[in-house]
Write an enzyme that holds these catalytic residues in place. Structure first.
Site, PDB file in Angstrom:
ATOM      1  N   ILE A 223       0.828  -1.198   0.000  1.00 39.01           N
ATOM      2  CA  ILE A 223       0.000   0.000   0.000  1.00 39.01           C
ATOM      3  C   ILE A 223       0.867   1.254   0.000  1.00 39.01           C
ATOM      4  O   ILE A 223       0.569   2.231  -0.695  1.00 39.01           O
ATOM      5  CB  ILE A 223      -0.956  -0.017   1.207  1.00 39.01           C
ATOM      6  CG1 ILE A 223      -2.000  -1.137   1.030  1.00 39.01           C
ATOM      7  CG2 ILE A 223      -1.658   1.323   1.374  1.00 39.01           C
ATOM      8  CD1 ILE A 223      -2.894  -1.344   2.238  1.00 39.01           C
ATOM      9  N   TYR A 358      -3.611  -5.196  17.369  1.00 37.77           N
ATOM     10  CA  TYR A 358      -3.768  -4.454  16.117  1.00 37.77           C
ATOM     11  C   TYR A 358      -5.069  -3.650  16.126  1.00 37.77           C
ATOM     12  O   TYR A 358      -5.088  -2.470  15.763  1.00 37.77           O
ATOM     13  CB  TYR A 358      -3.761  -5.443  14.952  1.00 37.77           C
ATOM     14  CG  TYR A 358      -3.766  -4.821  13.580  1.00 37.77           C
ATOM     15  CD1 TYR A 358      -2.611  -4.253  13.050  1.00 37.77           C
ATOM     16  CD2 TYR A 358      -4.925  -4.823  12.800  1.00 37.77           C
ATOM     17  CE1 TYR A 358      -2.610  -3.697  11.782  1.00 37.77           C
ATOM     18  CE2 TYR A 358      -4.927  -4.264  11.527  1.00 37.77           C
ATOM     19  CZ  TYR A 358      -3.770  -3.700  11.027  1.00 37.77           C
ATOM     20  OH  TYR A 358      -3.783  -3.139   9.767  1.00 37.77           O
ATOM     21  N   LYS A 362      -5.432   0.439  15.777  1.00 43.38           N
ATOM     22  CA  LYS A 362      -6.139   1.044  14.648  1.00 43.38           C
ATOM     23  C   LYS A 362      -7.356   1.842  15.120  1.00 43.38           C
ATOM     24  O   LYS A 362      -7.707   2.866  14.509  1.00 43.38           O
ATOM     25  CB  LYS A 362      -6.530  -0.024  13.633  1.00 43.38           C
ATOM     26  CG  LYS A 362      -5.323  -0.655  12.933  1.00 43.38           C
ATOM     27  CD  LYS A 362      -4.447   0.399  12.258  1.00 43.38           C
ATOM     28  CE  LYS A 362      -3.273  -0.184  11.504  1.00 43.38           C
ATOM     29  NZ  LYS A 362      -2.445   0.827  10.826  1.00 43.38           N
TER      30      LYS A 362
END
Length: 452
Positions: A223, A358, A362
């Protein structure tokens, strides 16, 4: 990574077999072709639906669309449609909505593959009359449900205009163009909230970031590399940051885009200052930062170690917090106001098994973004987040085959996104025409079936 199933059900004899068996057939999405000199904005005309001939919002939109050389109709033509735009900005009671949405429903039969549906509305507020709030908030459920009904790669999204924001405001114009275009291929069932009239419509829509300088962390692959390429395509000068171990790949990407490579561990105490110093010495300014770098250390919480938890927190959120504080304190660094975009995740919105660390980081990114937004607005900047769903990367390629297929199909478009889909959304949020979009979390997930 290639989606073999998608390729099979869209070509040759396997396409016919899939049809006969009634198997899911995800469409090949319309994306921007970087090699095309003249890429059409839409595959057909636009049907613009409003309250009638005196709808000033629809009239304003029509003028914008006509200026882009689009074929605009106010009644259903006997042709395949590239897009349908519905204005509901004037509604004050749920009973006012039926006629217009049913007209849209009839037009859906004429929507082309990878067509677009956009609904414009106003936000509901706690101080509104209950009927007004009901009518306005109902648009949320309607639009998200509609997006799940669309087929053949078509998408449905909303633009919410705060009081005082008109259809001619730069960020409304920018959001309409982004959501109509091939750049929004994997964005569906989402809302873009335009809260101010800030921003500037570019003279050249294909080079909206000309003269801007942007830093991308984690730029060596996946990405991050796609973000660097897309920013460069739209005119930005790029500084790519990644760890020394990825130095060779980082150099390749930066050579490709004519950018500057900075080998750096973003968790280092001097990381922010090194970024600032390089931007000042090389370009004399820094206009945008994309916090893309992130790590995974997946484990069920019962098996989680302090090392795995701390490593994810250090990279995914703590480093961003330190860098942002340094950037906000750097006088004269961003003459036109700093634009920040951070990578969140659908795991931070809906959670995911084995990703407590995670998911925490986030979700923390989302909280950080919303808190930063007003501070950056005071300096003429913005802070937004992008939350990808399942994206075809080296990381997702390591998921076991069966869970990987389930994850790919668990969205309205029935496929994984591409890194460029995330990059296109980030590039839009960094552009001058998105100056009135601040504190947003825009999902790039094909309308994942979890979360909002």
């Amino acid at each position: 990574m290639s989606d073999t199933y998608l390729n099979l059900v869209n070509s040759g004899i396997t396409k016919d077999v899939a049809k006969k068996l009634g198997l899911p057939r995800p469409a090949e999405l319309r994306r921007t072709d970087p090699s095309a000199v003249d890429h059409p904005l839409l595959p057909g005309p636009v049907l613009l639906l409003g309250s009638g001939p005196d709808d000033t919002v629809a009239d304003s939109l029509a003028q914008t669309l006509l200026a882009w050389d689009l074929d605009v109709h106010r009644t259903l033509p006997n042709r395949t449609l590239g897009a349908i735009v519905l204005t509901l900005t004037d509604i004050e009671h749920p009973e006012q909505v039926g006629e217009r949405v049913l007209e849209l429903g009839e037009a859906l039969r004429s929507l082309a593959p990878s067509g677009r549906v956009i609904v414009l509305s106003r936000p509901a507020a706690d101080t509104d009359d209950p009927a007004v709030a009901a009518a306005r908030h109902g648009v949320d459920g309607f639009t998200r449900s509609l997006a799940k009904e669309l087929r053949a790669g078509a998408t449905g999204n909303g633009i919410v205009l705060s009081d005082g924001v008109t259809p001619g405001s730069p960020s409304v114009t920018g959001a309409v163009r982004f959501l109509l275009s091939a750049r929004s291929a994997f964005v569906s069932g989402q809302f873009v909230h335009v809260t101010t009239t800030d921003g500037e419509v570019p003279g050249d829509w294909t080079r909206s970031l000309a003269g801007r300088v942007a830093v991308v962390t984690g730029a060596a692959r996946g990405i991050g590399a796609a973000i660097a390429r897309t920013l460069h395509r739209d005119g930005a000068e790029v500084i790519g940051v990644d760890v020394p171990a990825a130095g060779e790949q980082l150099a390749q990407v930066m050579n490709e885009v004519g950018g500057t490579a900075l080998q750096l561990d973003i968790t280092a105490d001097d990381a922010a200052q090194r970024v600032i110093d390089l931007a000042r010495s090389r370009h004399g300014r820094l206009d945008a930062v994309v916090h893309n770098a992130g790590v995974l250390r997946d484990k069920l919480l019962a098996n989680m170690t302090a090392e795995k938890w701390d490593a994810v927190v250090a990279v995914n959120i703590a480093a961003q917090l330190r860098m942002n504080e340094a950037l906000l304190s750097a006088d004269g660094l961003a003459p036109d106001g700093l634009r920040l975009v951070s990578l969140a995740s659908t795991s931070g919105i809906a959670g995911n098994r084995g990703q407590t660390n995670y998911g925490y980081t986030k979700a923390a990114v989302i909280g950080m973004t919303r808190a930063l937004a007003p501070r950056l607005a005071e300096q003429g900047g913005t802070a937004n987040a992008v939350a990808p769903g399942f994206i075809e990367t080296e990381m997702t390629a390591k998921i076991p085959p069966v869970p990987r297929q389930v994850a790919r199909r668990a969205n309205s478009l029935q496929q994984g996104g591409q890194p460029v889909d995330v990059a296109e959304t980030i590039t839009f949020l960094l552009s001058p025409q998105a100056g009135g979009i601040n504190g947003e979390v825009l999902r790039v997930c094909g309308q994942n079936l979890v979360g909002q």
